[in-house]
Design an enzyme around this catalytic site. Structure first.
Site, PDB file in Angstrom:
ATOM      1  N   GLY A   1       0.806  -1.629  -0.058  1.00 34.41           N
ATOM      2  CA  GLY A   1       0.167   0.067  -0.277  1.00 34.41           C
ATOM      3  C   GLY A   1       1.121   1.476  -0.028  1.00 34.41           C
ATOM      4  O   GLY A   1       2.096   1.208   0.569  1.00 34.41           O
TER       5      GLY A   1
ATOM      6  N   GLN B   1       3.273   9.688   2.002  1.00 37.26           N
ATOM      7  CA  GLN B   1       4.227   9.366   1.453  1.00 37.26           C
ATOM      8  C   GLN B   1       5.363   9.746  -0.006  1.00 37.26           C
ATOM      9  O   GLN B   1       6.531   8.965   0.029  1.00 37.26           O
ATOM     10  CB  GLN B   1       4.640   7.887   1.366  1.00 37.26           C
ATOM     11  CG  GLN B   1       3.841   7.077   2.970  1.00 37.26           C
ATOM     12  CD  GLN B   1       3.367   5.193   3.029  1.00 37.26           C
ATOM     13  OE1 GLN B   1       2.779   5.318   2.367  1.00 37.26           O
ATOM     14  NE2 GLN B   1       4.117   5.197   3.589  1.00 37.26           N
TER      15      GLN B   1
ATOM     16  N   CYS C   1       5.352  -0.060   7.407  1.00 36.01           N
ATOM     17  CA  CYS C   1       5.448   1.436   6.530  1.00 36.01           C
ATOM     18  C   CYS C   1       6.550   1.288   5.737  1.00 36.01           C
ATOM     19  O   CYS C   1       8.276   1.857   6.054  1.00 36.01           O
ATOM     20  CB  CYS C   1       4.713   1.911   8.087  1.00 36.01           C
ATOM     21  SG  CYS C   1       5.181   3.650   6.616  1.00 36.01           S
ATOM     22  N   LEU C   2       6.561   2.190   4.808  1.00 34.85           N
ATOM     23  CA  LEU C   2       7.719   2.308   3.878  1.00 34.85           C
ATOM     24  C   LEU C   2       8.149   3.278   3.907  1.00 34.85           C
ATOM     25  O   LEU C   2       9.422   3.350   4.040  1.00 34.85           O
ATOM     26  CB  LEU C   2       7.113   2.610   2.141  1.00 34.85           C
ATOM     27  CG  LEU C   2       6.383   1.368   1.693  1.00 34.85           C
ATOM     28  CD1 LEU C   2       6.134   1.323   0.073  1.00 34.85           C
ATOM     29  CD2 LEU C   2       7.693   0.310   1.305  1.00 34.85           C
TER      30      LEU C   2
ATOM     31  N   HIS D   1      -4.063   1.542   7.548  1.00 37.89           N
ATOM     32  CA  HIS D   1      -2.951   1.809   7.925  1.00 37.89           C
ATOM     33  C   HIS D   1      -3.318   2.837   7.363  1.00 37.89           C
ATOM     34  O   HIS D   1      -2.491   3.817   6.926  1.00 37.89           O
ATOM     35  CB  HIS D   1      -1.429   0.514   7.087  1.00 37.89           C
ATOM     36  CG  HIS D   1      -0.470   0.930   7.204  1.00 37.89           C
ATOM     37  ND1 HIS D   1      -0.031   0.927   8.094  1.00 37.89           N
ATOM     38  CD2 HIS D   1       0.199   2.164   6.407  1.00 37.89           C
ATOM     39  CE1 HIS D   1       1.281   1.467   7.940  1.00 37.89           C
ATOM     40  NE2 HIS D   1       1.434   2.022   7.067  1.00 37.89           N
ATOM     41  N   GLU D   2      -2.856   2.596   5.575  1.00 42.36           N
ATOM     42  CA  GLU D   2      -3.658   3.756   4.646  1.00 42.36           C
ATOM     43  C   GLU D   2      -3.854   4.656   5.186  1.00 42.36           C
ATOM     44  O   GLU D   2      -3.716   5.814   4.531  1.00 42.36           O
ATOM     45  CB  GLU D   2      -3.335   2.895   2.789  1.00 42.36           C
ATOM     46  CG  GLU D   2      -3.105   2.046   2.736  1.00 42.36           C
ATOM     47  CD  GLU D   2      -1.408   2.358   2.978  1.00 42.36           C
ATOM     48  OE1 GLU D   2      -0.713   3.495   2.884  1.00 42.36           O
ATOM     49  OE2 GLU D   2      -0.615   1.672   2.724  1.00 42.36           O
TER      50      GLU D   2
ATOM     51  N   HIS E   1      -2.764   7.087   7.739  1.00 45.76           N
ATOM     52  CA  HIS E   1      -1.513   8.223   6.687  1.00 45.76           C
ATOM     53  C   HIS E   1      -2.572   9.333   6.381  1.00 45.76           C
ATOM     54  O   HIS E   1      -1.482  10.423   6.135  1.00 45.76           O
ATOM     55  CB  HIS E   1      -1.189   7.093   5.254  1.00 45.76           C
ATOM     56  CG  HIS E   1       0.102   6.735   6.043  1.00 45.76           C
ATOM     57  ND1 HIS E   1       1.478   7.193   6.109  1.00 45.76           N
ATOM     58  CD2 HIS E   1       0.550   5.285   5.760  1.00 45.76           C
ATOM     59  CE1 HIS E   1       2.217   6.187   6.626  1.00 45.76           C
ATOM     60  NE2 HIS E   1       1.960   5.169   6.252  1.00 45.76           N
TER      61      HIS E   1
HETATM   62 ZN   LIG Z   1       2.947   3.205   6.015  1.00 48.05          ZN
END
Ligand SMILES: [Zn+2]
Length: 161
Positions: free
Chosen positions: A46, A51, A90-91, A132-133, A136
């Protein structure tokens, strides 16, 4: 289409409320395509617009199942139920993984890239990735929900979001 640079923590944009999308044009489609390429390049499940440095309520999720890529624009959680605890990454936090407890089921209202509203129901890992997204887009990072960080030997095969 291009691969964008991932914004890693700490960065102001990761902790800010994102703005709603009001214009559904070619530029938005291009951004979504770039987000997809970036997510694939970094092996994520995701990615949220902040991000890649864009303060807009746009997120994509692709957990590699038959659902394919889900594009969520201006998403809103309508309903949740149950509970699940599992590993999350998480990226924007390369190499960091922790256990997070979230609802098992989620019902979300969002718009697609053309602005058409839709309702989506998801459970288990897909529900986790979607939540999670959406977090963000509200400037909420998974680290604020981690109950236990995972050690290196527990990490095999985990992907970031
Ligand atoms: Zn993340």
């Amino acid at each position: 289409m291009a691969v964008k640079k991932i914004v890693t923590y700490p960065a102001e944009i990761l902790e800010q409320q994102c703005e709603p999308v009001t214009v559904f044009d070619k530029k938005l489609s291009k951004l979504l395509n770039n987000m997809y390429n970036t997510m694939i390049e970094y092996d994520g499940v995701g990615l949220a617009a902040p991000q890649i440095g864009v303060k807009k309520q746009i997120a994509i999720v692709d957990i590699d199942d038959e659902t394919g890529t889900i594009e969520l624009i201006n998403p809103e959680i309508l309903e949740t139920s149950g509970e699940q605890t599992g590993p999350e990454g998480c990226l924007s936090f390369p190499g960091l993984y922790g256990e997070v407890t979230r609802p098992y089921f989620v019902k979300v209202k969002a718009q697609d890239r053309k602005g058409k509203p839709f309702i989506l129901e998801a459970e288990d890992f897909l529900a986790r990735a979607i939540q999670h997204e959406i977090d963000h887009l509200q400037g909420v990072l998974f680290t604020s929900k981690v109950t236990r960080y995972l050690e290196e030997d527990e990490l095999e095969g985990l992907e970031g979001e």
